[in-house]
Motif scaffolding. Structure first.
Motif, PDB file in Angstrom:
ATOM      1  N   GLY A 145       0.846  -1.180   0.000  1.00  0.00           N
ATOM      2  CA  GLY A 145       0.000   0.000   0.000  1.00  0.00           C
ATOM      3  C   GLY A 145       0.883   1.231   0.000  1.00  0.00           C
ATOM      4  N   CYS A 146       0.272   2.394  -0.037  1.00  0.00           N
ATOM      5  CA  CYS A 146       1.062   3.624  -0.006  1.00  0.00           C
ATOM      6  C   CYS A 146       0.212   4.772   0.502  1.00  0.00           C
ATOM      7  CB  CYS A 146       1.626   3.957  -1.390  1.00  0.00           C
ATOM      8  SG  CYS A 146       0.377   4.523  -2.576  1.00  0.00           S
ATOM      9  N   ILE A 147       0.899   5.839   0.906  1.00  0.00           N
ATOM     10  CA  ILE A 147       0.256   7.110   1.240  1.00  0.00           C
ATOM     11  C   ILE A 147       0.988   8.179   0.444  1.00  0.00           C
ATOM     12  CG2 ILE A 147      -0.418   8.711   3.059  1.00  0.00           C
ATOM     13  CD1 ILE A 147       0.085   6.418   5.068  1.00  0.00           C
ATOM     14  N   VAL A 148       0.304   8.756  -0.525  1.00  0.00           N
ATOM     15  CA  VAL A 148       0.897   9.800  -1.362  1.00  0.00           C
ATOM     16  C   VAL A 148      -0.035  11.006  -1.391  1.00  0.00           C
ATOM     17  CG1 VAL A 148       2.169   8.164  -2.800  1.00  0.00           C
ATOM     18  CG2 VAL A 148      -0.150   8.845  -3.466  1.00  0.00           C
ATOM     19  N   CYS A 149       0.504  12.141  -1.808  1.00  0.00           N
ATOM     20  CA  CYS A 149      -0.282  13.380  -1.809  1.00  0.00           C
ATOM     21  C   CYS A 149      -0.423  13.988  -3.200  1.00  0.00           C
ATOM     22  CB  CYS A 149       0.336  14.385  -0.841  1.00  0.00           C
ATOM     23  SG  CYS A 149       0.267  13.818   0.875  1.00  0.00           S
ATOM     24  N   ASN A 150      -0.176  13.185  -4.222  1.00  0.00           N
ATOM     25  CA  ASN A 150      -0.429  13.548  -5.603  1.00  0.00           C
ATOM     26  C   ASN A 150      -1.170  12.399  -6.272  1.00  0.00           C
ATOM     27  OD1 ASN A 150       1.099  16.202  -6.405  1.00  0.00           O
ATOM     28  ND2 ASN A 150       2.526  15.076  -5.113  1.00  0.00           N
ATOM     29  N   SER A 151      -1.963  12.697  -7.254  1.00  0.00           N
ATOM     30  CA  SER A 151      -2.686  11.645  -7.969  1.00  0.00           C
ATOM     31  C   SER A 151      -1.843  11.103  -9.121  1.00  0.00           C
ATOM     32  CB  SER A 151      -4.019  12.171  -8.495  1.00  0.00           C
ATOM     33  OG  SER A 151      -3.811  13.272  -9.357  1.00  0.00           O
ATOM     34  N   GLY A 152      -2.066   9.834  -9.449  1.00  0.00           N
ATOM     35  CA  GLY A 152      -1.430   9.229 -10.614  1.00  0.00           C
ATOM     36  C   GLY A 152       0.074   9.101 -10.532  1.00  0.00           C
ATOM     37  N   SER A 153       0.604   8.800  -9.360  1.00  0.00           N
ATOM     38  CA  SER A 153       2.054   8.763  -9.173  1.00  0.00           C
ATOM     39  C   SER A 153       2.619   7.360  -9.389  1.00  0.00           C
ATOM     40  CB  SER A 153       2.406   9.227  -7.755  1.00  0.00           C
ATOM     41  OG  SER A 153       1.972   8.256  -6.799  1.00  0.00           O
ATOM     42  N   PRO A 154       3.939   7.245  -9.633  1.00  0.00           N
ATOM     43  CA  PRO A 154       4.579   5.935  -9.733  1.00  0.00           C
ATOM     44  C   PRO A 154       4.454   5.112  -8.451  1.00  0.00           C
ATOM     45  CG  PRO A 154       6.002   7.623 -10.672  1.00  0.00           C
ATOM     46  CD  PRO A 154       4.864   8.346 -10.004  1.00  0.00           C
ATOM     47  N   VAL A 155       4.503   5.754  -7.287  1.00  0.00           N
ATOM     48  CA  VAL A 155       4.353   5.018  -6.032  1.00  0.00           C
ATOM     49  C   VAL A 155       2.957   4.396  -5.961  1.00  0.00           C
ATOM     50  CG1 VAL A 155       4.159   5.247  -3.516  1.00  0.00           C
ATOM     51  CG2 VAL A 155       6.088   6.273  -4.715  1.00  0.00           C
ATOM     52  N   ALA A 156       1.934   5.167  -6.290  1.00  0.00           N
ATOM     53  CA  ALA A 156       0.566   4.637  -6.271  1.00  0.00           C
ATOM     54  C   ALA A 156       0.408   3.514  -7.293  1.00  0.00           C
ATOM     55  CB  ALA A 156      -0.435   5.752  -6.546  1.00  0.00           C
ATOM     56  N   ALA A 157       1.032   3.667  -8.447  1.00  0.00           N
ATOM     57  CA  ALA A 157       0.951   2.631  -9.486  1.00  0.00           C
ATOM     58  C   ALA A 157       1.601   1.335  -9.023  1.00  0.00           C
ATOM     59  CB  ALA A 157       1.606   3.126 -10.770  1.00  0.00           C
ATOM     60  N   GLY A 158       2.602   1.445  -8.140  1.00  0.00           N
ATOM     61  CA  GLY A 158       3.310   0.269  -7.655  1.00  0.00           C
ATOM     62  C   GLY A 158       2.711  -0.357  -6.422  1.00  0.00           C
ATOM     63  N   ALA A 159       1.638   0.232  -5.900  1.00  0.00           N
ATOM     64  CA  ALA A 159       0.994  -0.292  -4.688  1.00  0.00           C
ATOM     65  C   ALA A 159      -0.299  -1.000  -5.060  1.00  0.00           C
ATOM     66  CB  ALA A 159       0.699   0.840  -3.708  1.00  0.00           C
ATOM     67  N   GLN A 160      -0.520  -2.157  -4.444  1.00  0.00           N
ATOM     68  CA  GLN A 160      -1.777  -2.874  -4.681  1.00  0.00           C
ATOM     69  C   GLN A 160      -2.966  -2.087  -4.134  1.00  0.00           C
ATOM     70  OE1 GLN A 160      -1.111  -6.716  -2.821  1.00  0.00           O
ATOM     71  NE2 GLN A 160       0.967  -6.747  -3.669  1.00  0.00           N
ATOM     72  N   PHE A 161      -2.745  -1.391  -3.021  1.00  0.00           N
ATOM     73  CA  PHE A 161      -3.821  -0.630  -2.374  1.00  0.00           C
ATOM     74  C   PHE A 161      -3.320   0.788  -2.069  1.00  0.00           C
ATOM     75  CE2 PHE A 161      -4.907  -5.022  -1.722  1.00  0.00           C
ATOM     76  CZ  PHE A 161      -6.275  -5.038  -1.955  1.00  0.00           C
ATOM     77  N   PRO A 162      -3.335   1.647  -3.083  1.00  0.00           N
ATOM     78  CA  PRO A 162      -2.835   3.012  -2.884  1.00  0.00           C
ATOM     79  C   PRO A 162      -3.817   3.889  -2.126  1.00  0.00           C
ATOM     80  CG  PRO A 162      -3.696   2.766  -5.105  1.00  0.00           C
ATOM     81  CD  PRO A 162      -3.766   1.398  -4.463  1.00  0.00           C
TER      82      PRO A 162
END
Length: 275
Positions: A164-181
């Motif tokens: 999973g991840c916690i990010v503060c922008n939409s459509g990021s590489p980190v979110a793309a790499g997390a099963q549950f962003p």
């Protein structure tokens, strides 16, 4: 040329406030506060994403899995803070929730140059804990582009961990790499690009939500009480005594004696209830 492209990131956009150096102290404080008020609303929009991540993580932790946080800079420090508070608050082992920061422990106090730019280092940092398929990794990155986090999630996915991840922008590489962003889009900072501000606040709020909910699901709370907290100082002993008195009706002396004898609020309450 840097591999990190900050163009188009809402967290890097120009502040809604300008000429900060010309403002009075009161104006600065009110401006910061006005921006901070928007953060809980951004978190609220992400609750369905947080719910999905917590449900899956809880399933694994109930079977003996652990939770890892990986991040760099402020994001990494926030993960370490959340992880470090779980043992005293909930009486869990120190290695149930593990916070890792790019650059190692020395980076908690002082930035380590280029530490966050190595995509292979996060998995190397995790290796000493022998991560397995019941474990969960949550990458924390305001930008959503930190190589340390991107690489760590990639390796975790390849090794069968929940990510999973916690990010503060939409459509990021980190979110793309997390099963549950989890994407909490807070917009521009009061000081342009200073993501320790609204972004950091959003990350802290989400971390509170994740770890608290997981601990409740793991049975570490009764009613609304931290019944397994460590009795590491007088304040916590006194808090425990008050909890026992409220739950059982015994007087102060009995509650304190029971707490010190049985070692936790849970055990003392069970004793006085005859369980």
């Amino acid at each position: 040329m840097s591999s990190i492209d900050l163009n188009g990131l809402s967290t890097e956009a120009g502040s809604h406030h300008d000429n900060l150096e010309k403002k009075s102290v009161r104006e600065i404080l009110e401006g910061i506060n006005s921006e901070d008020k928007t953060v809980p609303l951004a978190v609220e929009k992400a609750i369905p994403q947080i719910e999905s991540l917590v449900n899956r993580a809880a399933e694994r932790m109930q079977q003996g899995g652990r939770l890892f946080y990986i991040g760099a800079g402020t994001s990494g420090r926030l993960g370490i803070v959340d992880a470090s508070e779980c043992p005293p608050t909930y009486g869990v082992p120190f290695d149930l929730v593990i916070g890792l920061i790019a650059g190692g422990d020395s980076a908690i106090r002082k930035a380590v140059e280029n530490a966050e730019d190595d995509p292979d280092q996060a998995w190397k940092d995790m290796a000493q804990y022998h991560p397995g398929p019941l474990d969960t990794v949550i990458g924390i990155a305001a930008s959503g582009r930190t190589p340390y986090v991107v690489g760590g999630l990639k390796a975790a996915n390849e090794n069968g961990l929940l990510t999973g991840c916690i990010v503060c922008n939409s459509g990021s590489p980190v979110a793309a790499g997390a099963q549950f962003p989890v994407e909490v889009v807070v917009g521009p900072e009061y000081v342009t690009g200073s993501t320790r501000m609204k972004s950091g606040t959003a990350q802290k709020l989400v971390l509170n939500m994740i770890s608290t909910t997981l601990m409740i699901r793991l049975g570490k709370v009764r009613g609304n009480k931290m019944v397994d907290m460590q009795l590491s100082n007088e304040k916590l002993v006194e808090r425990g005594v008050r909890m026992i008195m409220a739950e059982t009706g015994v007087d102060y002396a009995q509650a304190k004696a029971g707490l010190l004898e049985h070692g936790s609020v849970r055990n003392a309450v069970d004793f006085y209830r005859g369980k």
